[in-house]
Design a protein around this motif. Structure first.
Motif, PDB file in Angstrom:
ATOM      1  N   UNK A 371       1.228 -22.159  38.732  1.00 50.36           N
ATOM      2  CA  UNK A 371       2.252 -21.630  39.637  1.00 50.36           C
ATOM      3  C   UNK A 371       2.293 -20.113  39.559  1.00 50.36           C
ATOM      4  N   UNK A 372       2.889 -19.515  40.592  1.00 50.65           N
ATOM      5  CA  UNK A 372       3.022 -18.060  40.644  1.00 50.65           C
ATOM      6  C   UNK A 372       4.456 -17.685  40.955  1.00 50.65           C
ATOM      7  N   UNK A 373       4.859 -16.550  40.431  1.00 49.00           N
ATOM      8  CA  UNK A 373       6.176 -16.004  40.766  1.00 49.00           C
ATOM      9  C   UNK A 373       5.954 -14.720  41.549  1.00 49.00           C
ATOM     10  N   UNK A 374       7.013 -14.322  42.234  1.00 51.40           N
ATOM     11  CA  UNK A 374       6.890 -13.150  43.089  1.00 51.40           C
ATOM     12  C   UNK A 374       7.519 -11.950  42.383  1.00 51.40           C
ATOM     13  N   UNK A 375       6.777 -10.860  42.320  1.00 55.07           N
ATOM     14  CA  UNK A 375       7.312  -9.650  41.702  1.00 55.07           C
ATOM     15  C   UNK A 375       8.463  -9.143  42.564  1.00 55.07           C
ATOM     16  N   UNK A 376       9.630  -8.861  41.988  1.00 51.14           N
ATOM     17  CA  UNK A 376      10.786  -8.507  42.817  1.00 51.14           C
ATOM     18  C   UNK A 376      10.581  -7.244  43.657  1.00 51.14           C
ATOM     19  N   UNK A 377       9.745  -6.320  43.191  1.00 50.15           N
ATOM     20  CA  UNK A 377       9.538  -5.092  43.965  1.00 50.15           C
ATOM     21  C   UNK A 377       8.257  -5.135  44.802  1.00 50.15           C
ATOM     22  N   UNK A 378       7.131  -5.464  44.167  1.00 50.24           N
ATOM     23  CA  UNK A 378       5.854  -5.409  44.887  1.00 50.24           C
ATOM     24  C   UNK A 378       5.598  -6.659  45.721  1.00 50.24           C
ATOM     25  N   UNK A 379       6.340  -7.727  45.427  1.00 46.60           N
ATOM     26  CA  UNK A 379       6.158  -9.031  46.070  1.00 46.60           C
ATOM     27  C   UNK A 379       4.775  -9.640  45.791  1.00 46.60           C
ATOM     28  N   UNK A 380       4.060  -9.056  44.838  1.00 41.59           N
ATOM     29  CA  UNK A 380       2.750  -9.603  44.455  1.00 41.59           C
ATOM     30  C   UNK A 380       2.957 -10.912  43.690  1.00 41.59           C
ATOM     31  N   UNK A 381       2.010 -11.846  43.805  1.00 46.68           N
ATOM     32  CA  UNK A 381       2.130 -13.066  42.994  1.00 46.68           C
ATOM     33  C   UNK A 381       1.769 -12.797  41.523  1.00 46.68           C
TER      34      UNK A 381
END
Length: 1007
Positions: A371-381
């Motif tokens: 699974x991946x989470x989304x970086x709160x600022x960059x929105x990168x996985x």
RNA sequence: GCUGAAGUGGUGGAAUUGGUAGACACGUUGGACUUAAAAUCCAAUGUCCAUUAGGACGUACGGGUUCAAGUCCCGUCUUCAGUACCA
């Protein structure tokens, strides 16, 4: 007349007891002073000489304060609930109350023999129903309270209910469980009674919750964190496992910040405060929410992972996330492809015990969830991993992993080939992570580039708050304390259950007495020992109690079967001493307002994270309730060091050698001769000799003559006087502890002294079946019955007297220090007491008369008064004893007989050696106890000198001394020194470059 | 690893703000008293050199500051205690 210490001591101990000399009043014109010892657990082994150390120090202080005109409270009691008595009960069927009573008798006899000035009329025992009534009462108060974070204090739970009724809980700012749901007033009113109780339980300061606890199967009970040492139980060293159980807990975490801040206001040792700070473990940072990117398995509901970080400034360096294997999201977010990997890893870590995990911190392990989470600022996985270096029990059980800034993340990334982005300016991270916050300058981080740690942290938190993805947060390591024990010998809870929800038995029915049971083990159905009780020994008017159940209006309710932990009773005893017989209140406001708090508390440092933390917590709670006037119970605290025992250890050396025929024989015990030119015939060399230097010399190829090399199987047959090459001999050694009292001063064990009563291991060993005398080596270690190295204070009192024991324990060294006991040294203080006696009492009676004191007499007396007073105030009792010795030596040399000198001297000595002081005091014609006497006033006038014996140094080295008048000024001193013959001799014609004169101190000539 | 405390004779330990290192004891050695022992008293006792006088070296180690350092500063080592994947 000789110094008959036994008669004298018995006489005055009796006098003090009969006259209640040390009984404290709860009011007085005098200022108050409260001196307290940590009360003992009365164990079956009785006291050894290490135990009274702190009591002697506090007793000296208490007696000193009385001489200084204080109304002194100096009580003593017993922490009499506890495991050993229960374990003994399980083995023998003897009721713990009976063994406890016997042990207390022994303790009391031993304590009385040392001549303490305790006010025994105030004795408390934690196992006494009249005492634990109030322990139960405080439990009820805690149950009826919640912690309001707005006012930062405990408040009645009823206030909470009032708010719920009108507006729900959305605006409540209280310490509570993490998973409290948000509800409106309407919701609240629609909830069932049970549901409402369940919610309230999540706010109460003592609450029932299913928690993961430390379960100790061998002891059959749960343990608090501070009762576990190195992954095993503190008592007995049994393994501990994690287990989910419904338990009472204390919401001590609500007080974390106040417990931390409070440390600044109290005079406790720095190391102890530091231990508490570490235990509370405050860390300031941010909580950040990472949204999980939806996958096929989890797209129905969006998930997020909350993490706590102390380095929000490094958020752009996050290249993966790590969850604890036990994290609840793991099973939800793991993808199908990764499921088998993840499950295998979870299974593998679950198998490892707490101890294995602690022992093995080097091995890096983990698994990718897919699974991946989304970086709160960059929105990168960001890939989500699991790894057991993340602990489920700390923070949220999940971390944002920043490999460039944290070594553990770095190692993990390296191991699994995860990228390590560098977000630090001018730092090389090719070898290791960079964790120095102070030197941090952020790079590659969007709006944080070029700024430092502090600013970046601030900006990130602002950014997160705007996005609704996080906030500034302070985290504490301090966990809520589990308060239930599956034990018999403890305080019963004043609790019964209605539809599974706990109810307090009305305080008017207290104490809820401990019921009788047939056996002290858990019931067959696995309930705690109280489940065995058929009749509870308490009687409640409205409700009768039968078979573990409370029957009220013919409805049957089950009772709480757990008991309270050991620290329950010790968390408020210091206040109870102020008013110990009060049956209406825990203590009257009058008494607590008079005594306020403990002024001086003396006890061991082992209670740093247990008793001393819990007591502070309860005190703060009681303060919030308006029951006590100050929120710290002990103003000053001193940790006495441990007195160590000297164990005698016989070393058995099992060796092998090559015999004449060149055959290797290993079934041998080997004795050496000619080591360090000593005759070791029939003796065995020590571990140190073999392990240390000697074996190295031996390996270097020297020949040693071995004697008494005998076969284990046949001790009669031995080789004698033969030469062996030690290179060919191998050794294994084993230690056997020998009872200290059976070894003579030359470290020999005489075989004739052996009896069957010694350990079988010892008695049956071949070593001791052979003829002769064996040497043993000594090892200093904790005094304990187990190591056969205890020294009983009763023996010392019988042989040398209590005053000798008191003086010697103080003379041994600084109070706080760990120091070995050596009975041989006691002759020093004992002969001091004899000299003291002889100073007052000659062959034909008293030596004291009305002769006018000489100048020297007065000087000796007053410098003694000054020094001893300074010593006591700074708790350096050891140097006082030296001062007494000097005083008595000087006065003896001066042949002083003046009452004006000898009478005040007794008062100065009496806190240390009260028996001899009382006896001489009464022989001087006083009918009142010396404890009522005022401490003599120090008069500096008697110490004024007219001359000084100046040390004369040349280039900083003292060469001779010169007696000069103190009236002389610098120039006069310089002239006098330079014209002196010895100076000329030293200078040998050279001109001094410089002469330093410090009037009253020193002269230094630089040449 | 981190935090705290400490390192001084054969031993336990003294040395207040930098100013006579080893107080006070134990132990050891010698002596007195005693038929003897115990008890008591006296003397010596940091190490080394020297017959003495005296000298050199000495407070874990290496530097530094200072007229002067066990004490203050920098670095290192060791011991003890607490704590530890604390994010």
């Amino acid at each position: 007349m000789k110094y008959h210490f036994n008669e004298i001591e018995t006489k005055w101990q009796k006098f003090w007891a009969e006259n209640q000399t040390f009984k404290a009043k709860n009011n007085s014109d005098k200022p108050k002073y409260y001196v307290l010892d940590m009360f003992p657990y009365p164990s079956g082994a009785g006291l050894h000489v290490g135990h009274p150390l702190g009591y002697i120090a506090s007793d000296i202080y208490a007696r000193y304060k009385r001489h200084k005109g204080f109304n002194v409270l100096h009580p003593q009691g017993y922490d009499s609930f506890g495991l050993p008595a229960e374990q003994y009960a399980i083995q023998t069927g003897q009721h713990p109350a009976i063994t406890t009573e016997e042990n207390i008798k022994t303790y009391r006899r031993q304590l009385d023999q040392i001549g303490f000035s305790f006010d025994w009329s105030r004795e408390v025992r934690t196992s006494d129903p009249n005492y634990y009534k109030w322990t139960q009462w405080i439990f009820i108060q805690l149950f009826e309270s919640y912690y309001c974070k707005d006012t930062d204090q405990a408040r009645p739970i009823s206030e909470l209910v009032e708010v719920f009724l009108v507006e729900g809980n959305s605006r409540i700012n209280a310490a509570c469980d993490d998973d409290v749901e948000v509800f409106s007033a309407q919701d609240w009113n629609n909830f069932s009674s049970e549901k409402q109780q369940e919610i309230l339980l999540q706010y109460r300061l003592t609450y029932l919750a299913e928690t993961e606890v430390n379960w100790c199967p061998a002891l059959g009970t749960v343990l608090a964190n501070d009762e576990i040492v190195n992954g095993v139980s503190e008592r007995g060293g049994h393994p501990v496992v994690r287990k989910k159980m419904t338990q009472w807990s204390m919401r001590i975490s609500a007080y974390a910040e106040r417990l931390l801040q409070g440390l600044e206001t109290i005079d406790w040792t720095e190391s102890l405060k530091e231990t508490q700070r570490n235990w509370i473990g405050k860390s300031v940072g941010a909580s950040v929410k990472f949204n999980v990117i939806s996958t096929e398995q989890s797209n129905e509901k969006s998930h997020s992972i909350n993490v706590f970080t102390t380095r929000p400034d490094t958020i752009f360096g996050t290249s993966f996330m790590t969850l604890a294997p036990e994290h609840e999201l793991v099973s939800i977010i793991t993808t199908l492809e990764q499921k088998s990997d993840v499950d295998a890893y979870i299974e593998a870590t679950a198998k490892r015990s707490e101890r294995d995990r602690m022992a093995d911190v080097k091995t890096i392990s983990g698994a990718f969830t897919g699974a991946y989470a989304e970086h709160p600022f960059t929105k990168e996985p960001i890939p989500i991993w699991i790894g057991d270096y993340v602990l489920a029990g700390y923070g949220t059980g999940a971390v944002m992993s920043v490999p460039c800034g944290d070594q553990r993340d770095y190692d993990f990334a390296k191991h699994f080939g995860i990228e390590i982005p560098n977000i630090f300016e001018g730092v090389d991270i090719s070898e290791e992570a960079f964790a120095d916050k102070e030197k941090t300058v952020i790079a590659n981080s969007d709006f944080l580039n070029g700024i430092n740690y502090k600013e970046a942290t601030k900006k990130v938190i602002e950014g997160l708050e705007q996005l609704g993805q996080g906030e500034g947060k302070t985290n504490y390591r301090l966990r809520d304390a589990v308060f239930s024990r599956q034990r018999y010998w403890g305080e019963p809870f004043p609790v019964y259950y209605v539809n599974g929800m706990p109810q307090m038995i009305d305080a008017k029915h207290l104490p809820i007495k401990l019921p009788e049971v047939e056996k002290y083990l858990p019931t067959e159905t696995g309930e705690p020992p109280l489940g065995n009780a058929t009749v509870w020994a308490w009687d409640v008017k409205q409700c009768s109690v039968v078979s573990n159940q409370l029957i009220d209006n013919e409805t049957v309710f089950p009772l709480e079967l757990n008991t309270m932990p050991g620290w329950a009773g010790s968390s408020q005893y210091f206040n109870r001493y102020m008013d110990p017989h009060n049956n209406e209140e825990i203590f009257s406001q009058e008494s607590i307002n008079y005594w306020q708090q403990v002024d001086l508390y003396i006890g061991g440092s082992e209670h740093a994270t247990g008793h001393l933390l819990y007591s502070r917590f309860w005190q703060k709670f009681m303060f919030d309730k308006g029951l006590v006037p100050v929120d710290e119970f002990a103003k000053k605290l001193i940790n006495q060091g441990m007195i160590l025992g000297t164990s005698a250890i016989a070393h058995r050396i099992n060796g092998g050698y090559y015999d004449y025929a060149g055959e290797f024989n290993e079934d041998l015990d080997v004795h050496f001769e000619n080591i360090f030119n000593e005759d070791f015939t029939n003796r065995i060399v020590s571990w140190d000799l073999l392990e240390g230097k000697l074996i190295e010399e031996a390996i270097a190829g020297e020949k040693y003559k071995l004697t008494n090399v005998f076969r284990k199987s046949d001790v009669e047959e031995f080789f004698d006087g033969s030469q062996f090459d030690v290179e060919k001999i191998t050794f294994t050694t084993s230690k056997i502890r020998v009872p200290v009292e059976d070894i003579d001063l030359k470290n020999h064990i005489i075989l004739e002294k052996f009896t069957e009563s010694y350990s079988d291991e010892l008695y049956n060993s071949d070593l001791f079946k052979s003829n002769g005398v064996f040497t043993v080596s000594r090892e200093v270690e904790k005094m304990s019955k187990r190591w056969a190295n205890v020294v009983n204070p009763e023996d010392i009192c019988n042989d040398y007297g209590a005053d000798s024991l008191r003086l010697y324990e103080m003379f041994l060294g600084p109070l706080e220090q760990y120091k070995p006991w050596n009975t041989a040294g006691i002759t020093g203080v004992h002969s001091f007491l004899k000299k003291l006696w002889k100073l007052y009492v000659g062959e034909n009676g008293l030596n004291v008369n009305d002769a006018a004191p000489t100048k020297d007499n007065l000087k000796t007396l007053h410098k003694t008064i000054k020094k001893v007073e300074e010593d006591i105030e700074s708790f350096s009792f050891n140097t006082s004893v030296s001062t007494f010795m000097i005083a008595v030596n000087e006065l003896t040399a001066q042949k002083s007989t003046s009452k004006d000198i000898l009478e005040p001297l007794l008062v100065v000595i009496s806190p240390y050696a009260p028996h001899i002081a009382e006896e001489l005091w009464s022989q001087l014609g006083h009918s009142e106890s010396i404890s009522t006497a005022e401490l003599p006033q120090f008069d500096a006038g008697h110490l004024v000198e007219s001359t000084k014996n100046y040390p004369i140094s040349f280039n900083g080295k003292m060469r001779f001394t010169l007696e000069l008048s103190l009236d002389m000024n610098k120039d006069e001193i310089e002239a006098a020194v330079l014209s002196n013959e010895k100076t000329k001799e030293q200078l040998q014609g050279r001109e001094p470059k410089k002469v330093i004169v410090v009037p009253g101190k020193i002269v230094n000539i630089v040449g």
